[in-house]
Design an enzyme around this catalytic site. Sequence first.
Site, PDB file in Angstrom:
ATOM      1  N   LYS A 181     -19.846  15.861  -4.883  1.00  0.00           N
ATOM      2  CA  LYS A 181     -18.397  15.691  -4.727  1.00  0.00           C
ATOM      3  C   LYS A 181     -17.648  16.735  -5.560  1.00  0.00           C
ATOM      4  O   LYS A 181     -16.693  17.358  -5.078  1.00  0.00           O
ATOM      5  CB  LYS A 181     -17.998  14.261  -5.137  1.00  0.00           C
ATOM      6  CG  LYS A 181     -18.496  13.206  -4.147  1.00  0.00           C
ATOM      7  CD  LYS A 181     -18.350  11.765  -4.637  1.00  0.00           C
ATOM      8  CE  LYS A 181     -18.954  10.794  -3.611  1.00  0.00           C
ATOM      9  NZ  LYS A 181     -18.871   9.384  -3.994  1.00  0.00           N
ATOM     10  N   GLN A 225     -17.461   6.164  -9.400  1.00  0.00           N
ATOM     11  CA  GLN A 225     -18.686   6.046  -8.600  1.00  0.00           C
ATOM     12  C   GLN A 225     -19.315   4.665  -8.797  1.00  0.00           C
ATOM     13  O   GLN A 225     -19.439   4.181  -9.928  1.00  0.00           O
ATOM     14  CB  GLN A 225     -19.669   7.160  -9.011  1.00  0.00           C
ATOM     15  CG  GLN A 225     -20.913   7.242  -8.154  1.00  0.00           C
ATOM     16  CD  GLN A 225     -20.650   7.688  -6.713  1.00  0.00           C
ATOM     17  OE1 GLN A 225     -19.643   8.325  -6.408  1.00  0.00           O
ATOM     18  NE2 GLN A 225     -21.548   7.339  -5.811  1.00  0.00           N
ATOM     19  N   ASP A 248     -10.937   6.341  -2.511  1.00  0.00           N
ATOM     20  CA  ASP A 248     -12.076   5.576  -1.986  1.00  0.00           C
ATOM     21  C   ASP A 248     -11.632   4.515  -0.978  1.00  0.00           C
ATOM     22  O   ASP A 248     -12.470   3.957  -0.259  1.00  0.00           O
ATOM     23  CB  ASP A 248     -12.799   4.859  -3.136  1.00  0.00           C
ATOM     24  CG  ASP A 248     -14.066   5.586  -3.567  1.00  0.00           C
ATOM     25  OD1 ASP A 248     -14.699   6.204  -2.700  1.00  0.00           O
ATOM     26  OD2 ASP A 248     -14.401   5.509  -4.758  1.00  0.00           O
TER      27      ASP A 248
HETATM   28  N1  GUN Z   1     -21.271   4.581  -4.098  1.00  0.00           N
HETATM   29  C1  GUN Z   1     -21.804   4.701  -2.860  1.00  0.00           C
HETATM   30  N2  GUN Z   1     -20.868   5.113  -1.970  1.00  0.00           N
HETATM   31  C2  GUN Z   1     -19.725   5.249  -2.666  1.00  0.00           C
HETATM   32  C3  GUN Z   1     -18.425   5.667  -2.301  1.00  0.00           C
HETATM   33  O1  GUN Z   1     -18.108   5.972  -1.142  1.00  0.00           O
HETATM   34  N3  GUN Z   1     -17.518   5.687  -3.318  1.00  0.00           N
HETATM   35  C4  GUN Z   1     -17.831   5.329  -4.592  1.00  0.00           C
HETATM   36  N4  GUN Z   1     -16.865   5.375  -5.517  1.00  0.00           N
HETATM   37  N5  GUN Z   1     -19.036   4.951  -4.961  1.00  0.00           N
HETATM   38  C5  GUN Z   1     -19.979   4.912  -3.998  1.00  0.00           C
END
Ligand code: GUN
Length: 302
Positions: free
Chosen positions: A62, A106, A129
């Site tokens: 990311k 995350q 998100d």
């Molecule tokens: N963990 C797995 N997928 C995601 C996501 O799309 N966003 C976040 N913040 N954590 C994750």
Amino acid sequence: MTLDLAAPQLAATILDGKAMAGLLKAEVARDIAKLNSLSVVPGLAVALVGEDPASNVYVSSKVKACHDLGIQSSMEHLPASTTQAELLALIDRWNADPNIDGILVQLPLPKGIDVNAVVDHVHPSKDVDGFHPHNLGLLVSGRPGLVACTPAGIMKMLAIYGQSSGWTPAGKRAVVLGRSITVGKPMAALLVNAHATVTVCHSRTPDLAGRVAEADLVIAAVGSPKLVQGGWIKRGAVVVDVGIHRGDTGKLCGDVDFETARYMAAAISPVPGGVGPMTIAQLMRNTVDACIARRNVTLPTS
Ligand code: GUN
């Protein structure tokens, strides 16, 4: 049903998430250039708490995507011993920072931190998100808002597939395997909004194979390696695999047994190179959308 490999086979279209994410990122890059012409640089703040190896990889991807596209990223890697109060204080700082348009914490979080408290603390306008109840409420009511990156990325993947094939979710039977807030629930809402008839399956669903066999569209997000067998899949279905697992040999696989499913599906996303790149591209899209909305800018046309 067993798979008859001697029967005439369909050549499934491979839903190439890497190539599709490239298209999506090119659009985002054009918008960032326009923002830059107005002296605006979008910003994304990312928190990683603890040492989950998979989360480490995802967060690095990311941050790299931000760097590649010209989104200012700030990344905080906090120890697993971080308290909920410390994490909420960091989110407070990011909520108040005018240069930060998006906040991503995350998941999963270490034990002792209440994920709902964290999700609720992110200001809805910076919730790239799409997990905040405000944004989930907008989604369920069919109104515009920030939508979770994986399901939103999958909808873009289906739209791009539809451009060449004419396929659309409208009027189709969709089966979503998994009911997480990250994928299953928002995915189901997006598909309902797109006029599909949606069944959400989970760990207590009887006869999973029977439910999948009825589906024109299968979204597999259960977290169980190669659970969905080719023999479960209706011939000509579209299959999207959200799972990612590393096998004993080190090879990655998804929730779908790709090698058997590809002979039944009309289209199927691979692992790796399917949904993963779309999730990251969609995060970039959401960050730029949050930036445009928060800073109340109008992008120049052309
Ligand atoms: N963990 C797995 N997928 C995601 C996501 O799309 N966003 C976040 N913040 N954590 C994750």
